[in-house]
Design an enzyme around this catalytic site. Structure first.
Site, short mmCIF file in Angstrom:
data_model
loop_
_atom_site.label_atom_id
_atom_site.label_comp_id
_atom_site.label_asym_id
_atom_site.label_seq_id
_atom_site.Cartn_x
_atom_site.Cartn_y
_atom_site.Cartn_z
N GLU A 53 41.49 34.92 65.34
CA GLU A 53 41.18 35.13 63.93
C GLU A 53 42.37 34.26 63.18
OE1 GLU A 53 41.01 39.09 62.61
OE2 GLU A 53 39.93 38.56 61.05
N TRP A 75 46.01 37.39 56.24
CA TRP A 75 45.87 36.48 55.14
C TRP A 75 47.03 36.23 54.20
CZ3 TRP A 75 42.19 32.89 55.09
CH2 TRP A 75 41.04 32.95 55.40
N ASP A 94 40.57 38.44 52.28
CA ASP A 94 40.67 39.93 51.60
C ASP A 94 41.90 40.02 51.17
OD1 ASP A 94 38.38 39.45 53.29
OD2 ASP A 94 38.85 40.87 54.69
N TRP A 118 28.01 37.84 58.62
CA TRP A 118 28.55 37.28 57.47
C TRP A 118 28.28 36.21 56.97
CZ3 TRP A 118 31.09 40.99 60.66
CH2 TRP A 118 31.78 42.20 60.12
N TRP A 122 29.53 33.51 54.99
CA TRP A 122 30.18 32.30 55.07
C TRP A 122 30.56 32.08 56.65
CZ3 TRP A 122 35.61 30.73 52.69
CH2 TRP A 122 36.75 31.44 52.97
N ASP A 123 30.62 32.97 57.54
CA ASP A 123 30.83 32.97 58.84
C ASP A 123 29.44 32.07 59.24
OD1 ASP A 123 32.11 35.37 57.86
OD2 ASP A 123 32.96 35.43 59.99
N GLY A 132 36.87 35.93 50.43
CA GLY A 132 36.65 35.50 52.04
C GLY A 132 37.96 35.68 52.44
N GLN A 141 30.12 35.82 48.77
CA GLN A 141 31.45 35.32 49.54
C GLN A 141 31.17 33.27 49.22
OE1 GLN A 141 31.23 35.58 54.02
NE2 GLN A 141 33.11 36.97 53.95
C1 GLC Z 1 37.42 39.11 57.34
C2 GLC Z 1 37.45 37.83 56.57
C3 GLC Z 1 36.31 37.19 56.08
C4 GLC Z 1 35.29 37.17 56.95
C5 GLC Z 1 35.14 38.60 57.81
C6 GLC Z 1 34.30 38.31 59.09
O1 GLC Z 1 37.16 39.96 56.50
O2 GLC Z 1 38.54 38.09 55.65
O3 GLC Z 1 36.42 36.13 55.44
O4 GLC Z 1 33.95 36.75 56.52
O5 GLC Z 1 36.19 38.86 58.58
O6 GLC Z 1 34.81 37.24 59.86
#
Ligand code: GLC
Length: 402
Positions: free
Chosen positions: A375, A332, A163, A40, A42-43, A161, A105
């Site tokens: 998480e 979230w 969701d 992913w 931003w991860d 990010g 993202q």
């Molecule tokens: C979830 C989060 C997102 C992140 C993904 C992988 O979808 O909301 O921000 O990038 O998981 O960790």
């Protein structure tokens, strides 16, 4: 609870080794082997920030692996399937693109690159990454700001990010108490609509879902500034001036279109309807230095330190406790996430709120010790929820020594 005996770095190094994947000469880290077995956007930026603390070569490889998926138009997709995970629990989504998503993202790439460079001043790495960052930022200005008002819009809550954040309930026509499946269905519908619109934003997707979200714009402003820092470091004065100018334009536009006193609200649609839902997003402008000092003081005092809103036993919940949508176990919709804590921590440090920042670092560490690498965490009990073996808590390393 004794914090001193616990060595988070050793645990984080083990976790990252376990979540490391290699493919076609590239390497990346999966956020969680069971729940999120892919790459992913931003991860990976968070991963590089974390890895820069103990394995600089791997930190660079993480960002290079991301960069190699950049589309011709400059976009870097928010999700990449290097390979099919063997026993995936993550639902297979038709994003409309081959092996990647068609969404974005929050653009944290420049920040991550700079963080790595500050540890290891490798000019070659910086010179390779600057054009990638430049193309990504120009793509965002071109495609996500079709009316040239210097705010970027998102066409799906996933692009934030966050969701299922209640900031998007109004845009999705959902109530503040809702079923997780109902939310998911709406977001999938938007993906399908994007595909059917042939990925055209202006006049198509921006009619269906268009949120100028506060965190993504604050992150963009901060990253445009970092682009300028990188260009200066490489003696590219023209690029530095242009990026600095855009950073200022985004900051000014945020104050102009989003601010109500010391508070900035995301807004919806072509008429800029403010979305007045108190989430951690109200603190995100601190990350980019968008508020004046007096405004920041009021924000921190009235909201961050307010036990009815964001001052809970385990730190800063993603949604204020007095919001109708607040759910301490909802995805979230209440729990503490270590990445949002990190953004707030960085913002507080920027303004010199050292004590408040230290409290966030301390609370984050407490959660990790209590419930492991999860998480999200319940802000009232500290219980861990969602993915296990999750990488984001590694950001604690960037909160402890600064
Ligand atoms: C979830 C989060 C997102 C992140 C993904 C992988 O979808 O909301 O921000 O990038 O998981 O960790």
């Amino acid at each position: 609870m004794v914090h001193n005996a616990y060595d988070p770095q050793r645990e984080i190094e083990k976790l990252f080794a376990h979540n490391r994947r290699e493919k076609d000469g590239h390497a990346y880290t999966v956020p969680s082997p069971d729940s999120y077995p892919y790459q992913w956007f931003w991860d990976s930026c968070f991963h590089a920030i974390i890895l820069s603390r103990f394995d600089i070569a791997t930190a660079k490889a993480e960002l290079r692996s991301l960069a190699c998926w950049q589309f011709k138009n400059g976009m870097i997709p928010h999700m990449i399937y290097w390979e099919r995970a063997p026993k995936s629990t993550f639902p297979t989504i038709r994003w409309g693109k081959r092996r990647t998503s068609s969404l974005i993202q929050p653009p944290m790439l420049a920040y991550a690159v700079w963080q790595v460079y500050k540890v290891d001043p490798d000019q070659r790495f910086l010179a390779d990454m600057l054009p990638v960052i430049h193309r990504l930022h120009r793509f965002l200005l071109r495609q996500r700001d079709p009316r040239h008002n210097h705010l970027i819009g998102i066409i799906n809550p996933d692009e934030s990010g966050e969701d299922n954040s209640p900031r998007f309930d109004q845009a999705l026509h959902l109530k503040s108490k809702q079923k997780i499946d109902a939310n998911y269905k709406e977001r999938l519908r938007l993906i399908e609509q994007f595909r059917q619109s042939h990925f055209v934003i202006k006049g198509r997707m921006d009619q269906a879902h268009w949120v100028r979200d506060v965190p993504i714009n604050a992150i963009f402003a901060a990253n445009l500034d970092v682009e300028a820092d990188i260009a200066e470091e490489l003696d590219d004065t023209g690029a530095a001036i242009a990026a600095r100018r855009y950073a200022l334009l985004v900051r000014n536009a945020m104050r102009h279109y989003m601010r109500d006193g010391y508070m900035l609200w995301s807004n919806l649609g072509l008429d800029y309807t403010p979305i007045e839902v108190k989430t951690w997003a109200i603190f995100s402008p601190l990350f980019a230095g968008i508020l004046h000092k007096k405004e920041a003081e009021e924000l921190v005092e009235k909201h961050l330190l307010n036990p009815k809103e964001f001052a809970t036993p385990y730190g800063v919940p993603t949604v204020a406790c007095d919001e109708p949508s607040f759910d301490p176990a909802g995805f979230w919709r209440g729990p503490v996430w270590i990445a949002t804590n990190w953004f707030i921590y960085r913002g507080l440090k920027r303004y010199g709120f050292d004590e408040e920042a230290a409290k966030i670092a301390d609370d984050s560490l407490k959660l990790i010790q209590l419930s492991g690498f999860r998480e999200q965490y319940d802000p009232l009990t500290g219980e861990g929820y969602g993915a296990r073996g999750f990488t984001w808590p590694g950001l604690i390393l960037d909160m402890l020594e600064n």
